[in-house]
Write an enzyme that holds these catalytic residues in place. Structure first.
Site, PDB file in Angstrom:
ATOM      1  N   CYS A 114       0.882  -1.054  -0.181  1.00 22.41           N
ATOM      2  CA  CYS A 114       0.115   0.073  -0.059  1.00 22.41           C
ATOM      3  C   CYS A 114       0.737   1.176   0.013  1.00 22.41           C
ATOM      4  O   CYS A 114       0.681   2.057  -0.842  1.00 22.41           O
ATOM      5  CB  CYS A 114      -0.950  -0.058   1.196  1.00 22.41           C
ATOM      6  SG  CYS A 114      -2.138   1.576   1.184  1.00 22.41           S
ATOM      7  N   CYS A 210      -6.127  -3.140   7.525  1.00 25.83           N
ATOM      8  CA  CYS A 210      -7.348  -2.228   7.354  1.00 25.83           C
ATOM      9  C   CYS A 210      -8.583  -2.918   6.633  1.00 25.83           C
ATOM     10  O   CYS A 210      -9.513  -2.553   7.116  1.00 25.83           O
ATOM     11  CB  CYS A 210      -6.752  -0.957   6.946  1.00 25.83           C
ATOM     12  SG  CYS A 210      -6.444  -1.164   5.262  1.00 25.83           S
TER      13      CYS A 210
END
Length: 398
Positions: A114, A210
């Site tokens: 990410c 997440c």
């Protein structure tokens, strides 16, 4: 020309900074500090995944309530705030590779992917498009001038050290990024949040991955890659078949609990044979590793990695985010990069990162690192595993 507090030329009021705002206390404080210092601050929040399951989930990030929190903080600070829909990009660059990695028997780190792609590539370009002089984040890491460029260093608060997840940051990105929290302990960050009157001052820190509700990554992987839930054999490293499993997605190298067999001896997952849907187990000694081979290396040292001496370079290495850096020797030859761990490590999983440092202090420079492609165990365990894998290959070819 004099430099401002971000080591940028000119006055703070003439410097535009985009702040990556996740809705948490750290990035909110970054925006607040920079606004207080007079910078032209623009908040940007990325919507990264379908927030249906995470709208009210504590510890989530970049979805639902977090986006609303970032908006409210920006409003209270009087800064513009934009929400960018990166859901498709996040799926392509992070979630799909995460699932593919697990199916191949690895234990991936989606936070690195990410940062490497969505946050420090796509968002960085967005910041440039907005005319920003820098992109600031709430990561706990430091950067400072190093000749014509900047270098990364561990933060003051080593309990919050995020350098392990940022090893893949390129030199170009490092030069543009700023990390205002690197010199602050977490407790002080929360105090500043209170001083600034931020509504997120007491908000819980994000936990786990997440995009994985309740931390059950196996559910997402099984949905994206049904073959990850294919049953197979649980095999001892000595060749004995001990039982069956319900998919390698439920296992990771080094795991002891929940293996699913009872033999009267302590067993650990030693290897995941994805090609044959086998979980290889063995005693703890079979996990001991002194050498790891790296792929996708991002080297941030001053000397090109190809120019390292044949004797190697003494460094400190982290093979887990929760471990302190430990003595190691970095070597590179014939296009291969590997790290020899002086004291050894146990349970190193392919797909994880090996991050390199100058020393083990909180002032250590980050030299980059790479993903672990494979590791070498103690000679006896290595030979047993090679023999086991060779026999499986012969059986498959028959």
């Amino acid at each position: 020309m004099s430099l401002n507090s971000l080591d940028l030329p000119g006055k703070s009021e003439d410097t535009r900074v985009v702040v990556a705002m996740s809705g948490g206390v750290d990035s909110s404080v970054v925006a607040g500090i920079l606004k207080r210092e007079g910078y032209d601050v623009v908040g940007v929040t990325l919507q990264l995944y379908d927030h249906g399951a995470a709208v009210h989930r504590a510890g989530s990030c970049c979805a639902g309530q977090d986006i609303e929190d970032a908006r409210r903080v920006s409003e209270s600070l009087g800064i513009p705030h934009y929400v960018l829909d990166y859901e498709a990009r996040f799926r392509e660059a992070v979630i799909d590779p995460f699932a593919n990695s697990y199916v191949s028997g690895e234990t991936p780190i989606p936070c690195v992917s990410c940062n490497q792609t969505v946050k420090f590539a796509d968002l960085l370009q967005t910041a440039r498009d907005l005319g920003a002089d820098a992109l600031a984040t709430g990561h706990y890491i430091r950067s400072r001038a190093n000749g014509a460029h900047r270098a990364l260093y561990r933060p003051v608060d080593t309990d919050r050290d995020q350098s392990y997840f940022l090893f893949a940051t390129t030199q170009e990105q490092i030069d543009y990024l700023r990390f205002p929290l690197g010199h602050l302990p977490k407790a002080q960050v929360r105090e500043i949040a209170e001083e600034l009157g931020l509504t997120v001052a007491k908000k819980q820190d994000s936990q786990d991955i997440c995009f994985v509700p309740q931390g059950k990554y196996s559910d997402i992987i099984s949905r994206l890659k049904p073959e990850a839930a294919n049953p197979g054999d649980i095999v001892h490293i000595d060749g004995r078949t001990l039982g069956r499993h319900d998919g390698i997605v439920h296992y990771t190298v080094g795991q002891r609990r929940g293996i699913g067999v009872a033999t009267g001896e302590a067993l650990y997952v030693v290897h995941l044979d994805a090609a044959n849907a086998r979980v290889i187990v063995g005693p703890r000694e079979a996990l001991e590793t002194h050498k790891v081979f790296l792929r996708d290396v991002n080297w941030l040292g001053d000397t090109p990695i190809a120019d390292l001496p044949k004797s190697g370079m003494e460094v400190f290495a982290k093979v887990r985010s929760t471990r302190p850096p430990r003595p190691a020797v970095l070597r590179h030859a014939d296009g291969q990069t590997w790290v020899e761990l002086v004291d050894g490590e146990s349970g190193i999983a392919p797909g994880q990162a090996c991050v390199l440092y100058s020393d083990d202090s909180n002032a250590a420079r980050v030299f980059g690192g790479g993903f672990i492609g494979r590791s070498e165990r103690e000679p006896q365990a290595e030979e047993m595993l090679r023999r086991l894998m060779a026999n499986a290959d012969k059986a498959s070819a028959a």
